[in-house]
Motif scaffolding. Sequence first.
Motif, PDB file in Angstrom:
ATOM      1  N   ILE A 149      60.442 -74.528 -86.097  1.00  0.00           N
ATOM      2  CA  ILE A 149      60.635 -73.624 -87.220  1.00  0.00           C
ATOM      3  C   ILE A 149      59.302 -73.032 -87.648  1.00  0.00           C
ATOM      4  O   ILE A 149      58.257 -73.688 -87.558  1.00  0.00           O
ATOM      5  N   LEU A 150      59.341 -71.777 -88.086  1.00  0.00           N
ATOM      6  CA  LEU A 150      58.203 -71.087 -88.676  1.00  0.00           C
ATOM      7  C   LEU A 150      58.611 -70.650 -90.074  1.00  0.00           C
ATOM      8  O   LEU A 150      59.641 -69.984 -90.242  1.00  0.00           O
ATOM      9  N   VAL A 151      57.826 -71.027 -91.077  1.00  0.00           N
ATOM     10  CA  VAL A 151      58.108 -70.653 -92.452  1.00  0.00           C
ATOM     11  C   VAL A 151      56.903 -69.891 -92.988  1.00  0.00           C
ATOM     12  O   VAL A 151      55.802 -70.437 -93.078  1.00  0.00           O
ATOM     13  N   PHE A 152      57.121 -68.623 -93.329  1.00  0.00           N
ATOM     14  CA  PHE A 152      56.068 -67.766 -93.877  1.00  0.00           C
ATOM     15  C   PHE A 152      56.180 -67.738 -95.397  1.00  0.00           C
ATOM     16  O   PHE A 152      57.283 -67.607 -95.944  1.00  0.00           O
ATOM     17  N   GLY A 153      55.047 -67.829 -96.084  1.00  0.00           N
ATOM     18  CA  GLY A 153      55.062 -67.758 -97.536  1.00  0.00           C
ATOM     19  C   GLY A 153      53.751 -68.259 -98.113  1.00  0.00           C
ATOM     20  O   GLY A 153      52.706 -68.233 -97.455  1.00  0.00           O
ATOM     21  N   ARG A 177      57.267 -59.811-114.382  1.00  0.00           N
ATOM     22  CA  ARG A 177      56.329 -60.952-114.349  1.00  0.00           C
ATOM     23  C   ARG A 177      55.672 -61.109-112.979  1.00  0.00           C
ATOM     24  O   ARG A 177      54.675 -61.830-112.843  1.00  0.00           O
ATOM     25  N   TRP A 178      56.230 -60.452-111.956  1.00  0.00           N
ATOM     26  CA  TRP A 178      55.699 -60.587-110.595  1.00  0.00           C
ATOM     27  C   TRP A 178      54.856 -59.395-110.164  1.00  0.00           C
ATOM     28  O   TRP A 178      54.425 -59.337-109.021  1.00  0.00           O
ATOM     29  N   TRP A 179      54.625 -58.439-111.068  1.00  0.00           N
ATOM     30  CA  TRP A 179      53.844 -57.248-110.713  1.00  0.00           C
ATOM     31  C   TRP A 179      52.493 -57.630-110.117  1.00  0.00           C
ATOM     32  O   TRP A 179      52.055 -57.063-109.112  1.00  0.00           O
ATOM     33  N   ASP A 180      51.817 -58.590-110.735  1.00  0.00           N
ATOM     34  CA  ASP A 180      50.479 -58.970-110.276  1.00  0.00           C
ATOM     35  C   ASP A 180      50.486 -59.665-108.926  1.00  0.00           C
ATOM     36  O   ASP A 180      49.432 -59.796-108.290  1.00  0.00           O
ATOM     37  N   ASP A 181      51.642 -60.140-108.479  1.00  0.00           N
ATOM     38  CA  ASP A 181      51.725 -60.799-107.175  1.00  0.00           C
ATOM     39  C   ASP A 181      52.011 -59.826-106.039  1.00  0.00           C
ATOM     40  O   ASP A 181      52.008 -60.222-104.867  1.00  0.00           O
ATOM     41  N   ASN A 182      52.284 -58.562-106.366  1.00  0.00           N
ATOM     42  CA  ASN A 182      52.573 -57.590-105.313  1.00  0.00           C
ATOM     43  C   ASN A 182      51.412 -57.484-104.326  1.00  0.00           C
ATOM     44  O   ASN A 182      50.239 -57.513-104.713  1.00  0.00           O
ATOM     45  N   GLY A 183      51.750 -57.351-103.067  1.00  0.00           N
ATOM     46  CA  GLY A 183      50.744 -57.158-102.030  1.00  0.00           C
ATOM     47  C   GLY A 183      51.433 -56.859-100.717  1.00  0.00           C
ATOM     48  O   GLY A 183      52.617 -57.162-100.531  1.00  0.00           O
ATOM     49  N   ILE A 184      50.712 -56.258 -99.807  1.00  0.00           N
ATOM     50  CA  ILE A 184      51.276 -55.961 -98.493  1.00  0.00           C
ATOM     51  C   ILE A 184      50.854 -57.038 -97.499  1.00  0.00           C
ATOM     52  O   ILE A 184      49.892 -57.771 -97.706  1.00  0.00           O
ATOM     53  N   TRP A 185      51.622 -57.161 -96.427  1.00  0.00           N
ATOM     54  CA  TRP A 185      51.372 -58.150 -95.384  1.00  0.00           C
ATOM     55  C   TRP A 185      51.280 -59.574 -95.949  1.00  0.00           C
ATOM     56  O   TRP A 185      50.408 -60.352 -95.608  1.00  0.00           O
ATOM     57  N   GLN A 186      52.238 -59.898 -96.846  1.00  0.00           N
ATOM     58  CA  GLN A 186      52.316 -61.255 -97.383  1.00  0.00           C
ATOM     59  C   GLN A 186      53.775 -61.641 -97.647  1.00  0.00           C
ATOM     60  O   GLN A 186      54.054 -62.456 -98.533  1.00  0.00           O
ATOM     61  N   ASP A 187      54.693 -61.070 -96.893  1.00  0.00           N
ATOM     62  CA  ASP A 187      56.108 -61.376 -97.106  1.00  0.00           C
ATOM     63  C   ASP A 187      56.485 -62.691 -96.429  1.00  0.00           C
ATOM     64  O   ASP A 187      55.923 -63.077 -95.397  1.00  0.00           O
ATOM     65  N   GLY A 188      57.447 -63.371 -97.049  1.00  0.00           N
ATOM     66  CA  GLY A 188      57.901 -64.656 -96.533  1.00  0.00           C
ATOM     67  C   GLY A 188      59.135 -64.503 -95.645  1.00  0.00           C
ATOM     68  O   GLY A 188      59.844 -63.493 -95.699  1.00  0.00           O
ATOM     69  N   ALA A 189      59.412 -65.515 -94.856  1.00  0.00           N
ATOM     70  CA  ALA A 189      60.584 -65.496 -93.980  1.00  0.00           C
ATOM     71  C   ALA A 189      60.779 -66.886 -93.393  1.00  0.00           C
ATOM     72  O   ALA A 189      59.848 -67.705 -93.353  1.00  0.00           O
ATOM     73  N   THR A 190      61.993 -67.134 -92.917  1.00  0.00           N
ATOM     74  CA  THR A 190      62.335 -68.378 -92.223  1.00  0.00           C
ATOM     75  C   THR A 190      62.787 -68.026 -90.820  1.00  0.00           C
ATOM     76  O   THR A 190      63.675 -67.189 -90.637  1.00  0.00           O
ATOM     77  N   LEU A 191      62.185 -68.662 -89.818  1.00  0.00           N
ATOM     78  CA  LEU A 191      62.524 -68.409 -88.417  1.00  0.00           C
ATOM     79  C   LEU A 191      62.702 -69.741 -87.701  1.00  0.00           C
ATOM     80  O   LEU A 191      61.854 -70.643 -87.851  1.00  0.00           O
ATOM     81  N   THR A 192      63.766 -69.878 -86.932  1.00  0.00           N
ATOM     82  CA  THR A 192      63.928 -71.054 -86.082  1.00  0.00           C
ATOM     83  C   THR A 192      64.081 -70.607 -84.628  1.00  0.00           C
ATOM     84  O   THR A 192      64.698 -69.572 -84.350  1.00  0.00           O
ATOM     85  N   ARG A 193      63.501 -71.401 -83.735  1.00  0.00           N
ATOM     86  CA  ARG A 193      63.497 -71.019 -82.310  1.00  0.00           C
ATOM     87  C   ARG A 193      64.753 -71.521 -81.622  1.00  0.00           C
ATOM     88  O   ARG A 193      65.063 -72.717 -81.664  1.00  0.00           O
ATOM     89  N   ARG A 194      65.456 -70.603 -81.011  1.00  0.00           N
ATOM     90  CA  ARG A 194      66.684 -70.919 -80.296  1.00  0.00           C
ATOM     91  C   ARG A 194      66.369 -71.544 -78.936  1.00  0.00           C
ATOM     92  O   ARG A 194      65.234 -71.470 -78.449  1.00  0.00           O
ATOM     93  N   PRO A 195      67.376 -72.148 -78.286  1.00  0.00           N
ATOM     94  CA  PRO A 195      67.131 -72.723 -76.949  1.00  0.00           C
ATOM     95  C   PRO A 195      66.651 -71.703 -75.925  1.00  0.00           C
ATOM     96  O   PRO A 195      65.944 -72.055 -74.973  1.00  0.00           O
ATOM     97  N   GLY A 197      64.489 -69.435 -76.465  1.00  0.00           N
ATOM     98  CA  GLY A 197      63.125 -69.045 -76.791  1.00  0.00           C
ATOM     99  C   GLY A 197      63.009 -67.943 -77.826  1.00  0.00           C
ATOM    100  O   GLY A 197      61.913 -67.700 -78.340  1.00  0.00           O
ATOM    101  N   TRP A 198      64.094 -67.236 -78.124  1.00  0.00           N
ATOM    102  CA  TRP A 198      64.081 -66.211 -79.157  1.00  0.00           C
ATOM    103  C   TRP A 198      64.204 -66.871 -80.533  1.00  0.00           C
ATOM    104  O   TRP A 198      64.510 -68.062 -80.628  1.00  0.00           O
ATOM    105  N   TYR A 199      63.966 -66.077 -81.575  1.00  0.00           N
ATOM    106  CA  TYR A 199      63.959 -66.614 -82.934  1.00  0.00           C
ATOM    107  C   TYR A 199      65.095 -66.022 -83.763  1.00  0.00           C
ATOM    108  O   TYR A 199      65.283 -64.797 -83.797  1.00  0.00           O
ATOM    109  N   ASP A 200      65.836 -66.910 -84.428  1.00  0.00           N
ATOM    110  CA  ASP A 200      66.723 -66.492 -85.501  1.00  0.00           C
ATOM    111  C   ASP A 200      65.866 -66.313 -86.746  1.00  0.00           C
ATOM    112  O   ASP A 200      65.017 -67.153 -87.067  1.00  0.00           O
ATOM    113  N   VAL A 201      66.087 -65.213 -87.474  1.00  0.00           N
ATOM    114  CA  VAL A 201      65.223 -64.828 -88.592  1.00  0.00           C
ATOM    115  C   VAL A 201      66.079 -64.576 -89.827  1.00  0.00           C
ATOM    116  O   VAL A 201      67.104 -63.888 -89.752  1.00  0.00           O
ATOM    117  N   PHE A 202      65.644 -65.116 -90.954  1.00  0.00           N
ATOM    118  CA  PHE A 202      66.287 -64.862 -92.253  1.00  0.00           C
ATOM    119  C   PHE A 202      65.259 -64.250 -93.177  1.00  0.00           C
ATOM    120  O   PHE A 202      64.205 -64.840 -93.429  1.00  0.00           O
TER     121      PHE A 202
END
Length: 224
Positions: A149-153, A177-195, A197-202
């Motif tokens: 699994i890969l977890v971005f955040g 309240r989240w205005w100050d947290d805005n930024g680019i190239w910092q988005d989160g995601a959940t990915l798990t590797r399938r048998p 080799g490709w990734y399921d992504v949420f």
Amino acid sequence: MPFDSYGVLSGTLHRHFRDRPDDQGAWFHVNLEVDAPGGRYRCAVDVDSKQSATGVRWKTLVLAPSVLDPVPSLAPGYHDLSMSSGSGALDYLRHPALADRRGCLLPRNPPAWLRTVVDRWSPPRPWVSGSNLDAAGALEPMLVPGRPILVFGEPFAHHGPGMHNIHQNQGDPYGSRWWDDNGIWQDGATLTRRPDGWYDVFLSRFSSQLDPTDDDGHPVAPPT
């Protein structure tokens, strides 16, 4: 301003569980327990708001590992990522594997035949809206124990090893309240590797978040 720290956790999924709906704060989460050399990490994926009118939208994708380079080759553990293109960081609006490219391919009010051609070449990937149960139900099929699994955040500052802000982290409107947290190239995601080799992504985002965004991750005001 962007996060102080952003990165990806690479490990093995131990299990997942949902928040208890009555006593876990303002946001429902699907909680992931991820094993890595630093211990067992808890990763909290937001799947809806409990105490506000802000809903969550989501989409699921299947991606080849090559479009995620260099992250799939990282050793297990947490890794800081530079919040920039090419580092392995994610940006829902700018990463070529995540952005909905149809908007730049179609003119305004295209003829039906052109829309059909573009849809075949680059299928639309709409955001889905629903309840927290719907969102959890879209995420959970990919949460197979034992999968890599890969977890971005953003790593937790407290509460032990773990990750949060595992969702879009730009486009929050001025005054929120989240205005100050805005930024680019910092988005989160959940990915798990399938048998295979490709990734399921949420991917998930809040209904209040707007696009497009500027170079600071703030919403761009529509032309008047």
